[in-house]
Design a protein around this motif. Structure first.
Motif, PDB file in Angstrom:
ATOM      1  N   VAL A 135       0.843  -1.199   0.000  1.00 42.74           N
ATOM      2  CA  VAL A 135       0.000   0.000   0.000  1.00 42.74           C
ATOM      3  C   VAL A 135       0.875   1.245   0.000  1.00 42.74           C
ATOM      4  O   VAL A 135       1.814   1.360   0.798  1.00 42.74           O
ATOM      5  N   ARG A 136       0.551   2.169  -0.879  1.00 48.22           N
ATOM      6  CA  ARG A 136       1.225   3.462  -0.895  1.00 48.22           C
ATOM      7  C   ARG A 136       0.174   4.561  -0.796  1.00 48.22           C
ATOM      8  O   ARG A 136      -0.699   4.682  -1.669  1.00 48.22           O
ATOM      9  N   LEU A 137       0.233   5.350   0.281  1.00 52.74           N
ATOM     10  CA  LEU A 137      -0.688   6.467   0.442  1.00 52.74           C
ATOM     11  C   LEU A 137      -0.155   7.674  -0.306  1.00 52.74           C
ATOM     12  O   LEU A 137       1.038   7.991  -0.218  1.00 52.74           O
ATOM     13  N   MET A 138      -1.032   8.377  -1.013  1.00 49.76           N
ATOM     14  CA  MET A 138      -0.622   9.499  -1.849  1.00 49.76           C
ATOM     15  C   MET A 138      -1.642  10.616  -1.709  1.00 49.76           C
ATOM     16  O   MET A 138      -2.836  10.368  -1.492  1.00 49.76           O
ATOM     17  N   SER A 139      -1.176  11.853  -1.839  1.00 50.70           N
ATOM     18  CA  SER A 139      -2.110  12.977  -1.895  1.00 50.70           C
ATOM     19  C   SER A 139      -2.876  12.926  -3.204  1.00 50.70           C
ATOM     20  O   SER A 139      -2.490  12.220  -4.150  1.00 50.70           O
ATOM     21  N   ALA A 140      -3.974  13.681  -3.271  1.00 56.08           N
ATOM     22  CA  ALA A 140      -4.744  13.724  -4.514  1.00 56.08           C
ATOM     23  C   ALA A 140      -3.874  14.203  -5.672  1.00 56.08           C
ATOM     24  O   ALA A 140      -3.938  13.666  -6.784  1.00 56.08           O
ATOM     25  N   ALA A 141      -3.021  15.218  -5.410  1.00 52.99           N
ATOM     26  CA  ALA A 141      -2.151  15.742  -6.476  1.00 52.99           C
ATOM     27  C   ALA A 141      -1.126  14.695  -6.911  1.00 52.99           C
ATOM     28  O   ALA A 141      -0.861  14.532  -8.110  1.00 52.99           O
ATOM     29  N   GLU A 142      -0.543  13.986  -5.943  1.00 55.45           N
ATOM     30  CA  GLU A 142       0.436  12.947  -6.283  1.00 55.45           C
ATOM     31  C   GLU A 142      -0.203  11.826  -7.088  1.00 55.45           C
ATOM     32  O   GLU A 142       0.389  11.320  -8.060  1.00 55.45           O
ATOM     33  N   LEU A 143      -1.407  11.453  -6.707  1.00 58.21           N
ATOM     34  CA  LEU A 143      -2.089  10.383  -7.419  1.00 58.21           C
ATOM     35  C   LEU A 143      -2.462  10.816  -8.830  1.00 58.21           C
ATOM     36  O   LEU A 143      -2.321  10.052  -9.796  1.00 58.21           O
ATOM     37  N   GLN A 144      -2.901  12.059  -8.959  1.00 62.25           N
ATOM     38  CA  GLN A 144      -3.240  12.571 -10.286  1.00 62.25           C
ATOM     39  C   GLN A 144      -2.020  12.571 -11.195  1.00 62.25           C
ATOM     40  O   GLN A 144      -2.083  12.167 -12.361  1.00 62.25           O
ATOM     41  N   THR A 145      -0.876  13.001 -10.657  1.00 60.98           N
ATOM     42  CA  THR A 145       0.365  12.988 -11.444  1.00 60.98           C
ATOM     43  C   THR A 145       0.757  11.568 -11.826  1.00 60.98           C
ATOM     44  O   THR A 145       1.151  11.295 -12.965  1.00 60.98           O
ATOM     45  N   ALA A 146       0.634  10.648 -10.882  1.00 66.93           N
ATOM     46  CA  ALA A 146       0.992   9.257 -11.153  1.00 66.93           C
ATOM     47  C   ALA A 146       0.128   8.672 -12.267  1.00 66.93           C
ATOM     48  O   ALA A 146       0.620   7.920 -13.118  1.00 66.93           O
ATOM     49  N   THR A 186      -0.987  10.170 -14.785  1.00 65.24           N
ATOM     50  CA  THR A 186      -0.563  10.679 -16.093  1.00 65.24           C
ATOM     51  C   THR A 186       0.775  10.101 -16.531  1.00 65.24           C
ATOM     52  O   THR A 186       1.107  10.143 -17.721  1.00 65.24           O
ATOM     53  N   LEU A 187       1.561   9.553 -15.588  1.00 68.16           N
ATOM     54  CA  LEU A 187       2.900   9.078 -15.914  1.00 68.16           C
ATOM     55  C   LEU A 187       2.974   7.577 -16.159  1.00 68.16           C
ATOM     56  O   LEU A 187       3.875   7.102 -16.853  1.00 68.16           O
ATOM     57  N   VAL A 188       2.050   6.832 -15.565  1.00 74.23           N
ATOM     58  CA  VAL A 188       2.100   5.379 -15.651  1.00 74.23           C
ATOM     59  C   VAL A 188       1.075   4.889 -16.655  1.00 74.23           C
ATOM     60  O   VAL A 188      -0.073   5.329 -16.651  1.00 74.23           O
ATOM     61  N   GLN A 189       1.486   3.976 -17.511  1.00 74.19           N
ATOM     62  CA  GLN A 189       0.579   3.447 -18.522  1.00 74.19           C
ATOM     63  C   GLN A 189      -0.544   2.644 -17.863  1.00 74.19           C
ATOM     64  O   GLN A 189      -0.331   1.953 -16.862  1.00 74.19           O
ATOM     65  N   THR A 226      -9.636  12.508  -6.736  1.00 78.42           N
ATOM     66  CA  THR A 226      -8.826  12.525  -7.950  1.00 78.42           C
ATOM     67  C   THR A 226      -9.680  12.262  -9.179  1.00 78.42           C
ATOM     68  O   THR A 226     -10.624  11.480  -9.138  1.00 78.42           O
ATOM     69  N   VAL A 227      -9.345  12.910 -10.286  1.00 78.01           N
ATOM     70  CA  VAL A 227     -10.010  12.639 -11.558  1.00 78.01           C
ATOM     71  C   VAL A 227      -9.339  11.426 -12.182  1.00 78.01           C
ATOM     72  O   VAL A 227      -8.141  11.444 -12.483  1.00 78.01           O
ATOM     73  N   PHE A 228     -10.094  10.351 -12.345  1.00 82.96           N
ATOM     74  CA  PHE A 228      -9.508   9.108 -12.836  1.00 82.96           C
ATOM     75  C   PHE A 228      -9.347   9.154 -14.352  1.00 82.96           C
ATOM     76  O   PHE A 228     -10.216   9.663 -15.056  1.00 82.96           O
ATOM     77  N   PRO A 229      -8.238   8.631 -14.897  1.00 87.52           N
ATOM     78  CA  PRO A 229      -8.042   8.659 -16.341  1.00 87.52           C
ATOM     79  C   PRO A 229      -9.033   7.766 -17.061  1.00 87.52           C
ATOM     80  O   PRO A 229      -9.399   6.698 -16.576  1.00 87.52           O
ATOM     81  N   ALA A 230      -9.454   8.196 -18.231  1.00 90.39           N
ATOM     82  CA  ALA A 230     -10.378   7.391 -19.026  1.00 90.39           C
ATOM     83  C   ALA A 230      -9.652   6.163 -19.562  1.00 90.39           C
ATOM     84  O   ALA A 230      -8.520   6.232 -20.028  1.00 90.39           O
ATOM     85  N   ALA A 231     -10.312   5.012 -19.466  1.00 88.79           N
ATOM     86  CA  ALA A 231      -9.712   3.787 -19.989  1.00 88.79           C
ATOM     87  C   ALA A 231      -9.974   3.680 -21.488  1.00 88.79           C
ATOM     88  O   ALA A 231     -11.054   4.017 -21.969  1.00 88.79           O
ATOM     89  N   ASP A 232      -8.965   3.227 -22.241  1.00 89.72           N
ATOM     90  CA  ASP A 232      -9.190   3.030 -23.669  1.00 89.72           C
ATOM     91  C   ASP A 232      -9.797   1.647 -23.901  1.00 89.72           C
ATOM     92  O   ASP A 232     -10.119   0.926 -22.969  1.00 89.72           O
ATOM     93  N   SER A 233      -9.963   1.277 -25.150  1.00 89.88           N
ATOM     94  CA  SER A 233     -10.681   0.048 -25.468  1.00 89.88           C
ATOM     95  C   SER A 233      -9.888  -1.206 -25.121  1.00 89.88           C
ATOM     96  O   SER A 233     -10.450  -2.292 -25.042  1.00 89.88           O
TER      97      SER A 233
END
Length: 333
Positions: free
Chosen positions: A235-246, A248-251, A267-274
């Motif tokens: 488990v890794r606890l992260m701030s909302a900003a840290e999670l949002q950045t992560a 955008t950086l991780v596939q 946090t705004v979750f990234p949209a999943a592609d197909s």
């Protein structure tokens, strides 16, 4: 494994008889499911420690029907304990008081104090009443999971932990979802050893004084080790900003699973592609609703086999203290 429906009086009687005979029973409470044995039988209690893989000096909480049934376990009943139990029992509060010598020695982990709680769940109340009729003075019951792991909030969770080796009394999903608050009333200054859904402010209002922080000489109590409540995933606890950045950086992860699962609220979750998706769960913004879902969500994401679990750090406000405590201990594992 035998799963009995807690709404059945016959099932409650069967479970109570198992306790009276020195056996183990998984029982529902409003907080989490407990793994119970009669507290006045040290051999029966030893079976709890063996089943969980729990150190024998790490005390258990004794569950009782009411304050009258708690009295035999207490060598003294301080005013702070009287105030708190009158206000919050039955409910998600454990009080620690001086222990009657010779009683519940194993359940107390050998300490001179004992933790007592009166659960509010109707199935737990029915079981304790029937067990008391059969001569069981109280039921020692830590959470019904392997030591240090995520607590169970459904009968299915208990079955996942222990397989065929246990009688389980099914009372549905637990309403609260995290363990009780624990207040040490054995010394002059009441001390909050473990936060829960019951807020620090509500406890202090009844006591008429501030709760102290645990000191070096505070008694041991359930669920207070630095590392606890942990899924298999790191488990890794992260701030909302840290999670949002992560994000955008991780596939994104493959549909069959991958290195990261996520729990978030703001946090705004990234949209999943197909072709890919993240194992993830959005949590409620309300602390009580989040507590209700927390352990079930950790278990569900653990089942994805993701070895890393990102969790958005909860708000630093009083109503979130219990959730913060559980997540900080999970991250320390």
């Amino acid at each position: 494994m035998t799963v009995l429906q807690g709404a059945s009086a016959q099932a409650v009687t069967q479970a109570a008889q198992c306790l009276a005979d020195g056996g183990l029973v998984a029982l529902p409470t409003e907080t989490v499911y407990g793994l119970g044995a009669r507290a006045d039988d040290d051999a029966a209690v030893a079976a709890i420690f063996a089943a969980k893989g729990r150190p024998a000096d790490h005390p258990l909480i004794v569950h009782v029907l009411d304050a009258a049934h708690a009295a035999p376990f207490a060598a003294a009943w301080p005013e702070s304990a009287q105030r708190l139990t009158a206000a919050f029992w039955p409910g998600p509060l454990t009080v620690i008081v001086p222990r009657t010598p010779g009683l519940a020695q194993a359940a107390a982990g050998g300490q001179s104090t004992v933790g007592l709680r009166c659960p509010a769940h109707p199935v737990a109340q029915a079981l304790l009443a029937e067990a008391a009729r059969l001569g069981v003075r109280g039921v020692a019951a830590p959470s019904a999971n392997r030591f240090g792991r995520v607590s169970p909030t459904s009968a299915a969770h208990v079955a996942q932990e222990f397989g065929d080796a246990l009688l389980i009394l099914d009372g549905g999903d637990c309403e609260v979802g995290i363990e009780s608050a624990i207040v040490d009333c054995s010394s002059e200054q009441p001390t909050l050893l473990r936060p829960g859904q019951l807020s620090r402010h509500a406890i202090e209002a009844v006591l008429g004084q501030s709760l102290q922080a645990p000191g070096l000489h505070a008694p041991k109590a359930s669920g207070t080790l630095e590392a606890h409540y942990a899924p298999r995933a790191k488990v890794r606890l992260m701030s909302a900003a840290e999670l949002q950045t992560a994000f955008t950086l991780v596939q994104p992860l493959s549909a069959t699973g991958g290195p990261v699962a996520a729990v978030y609220s703001r946090t705004v979750f990234p949209a999943a592609d197909s072709s890919a998706q993240w194992p993830h769960r959005r949590m409620p913004d309300n602390a009580s609703d989040c507590a209700h879902e927390l352990f079930a969500v950790l278990r569900a994401l653990d089942d994805t086999q993701a070895p890393l679990l990102w969790i958005e750090r909860p708000p630093d406000s009083p109503e979130w203290e219990g959730v913060r405590d559980r997540l900080q201990r999970a991250a320390a594992a």
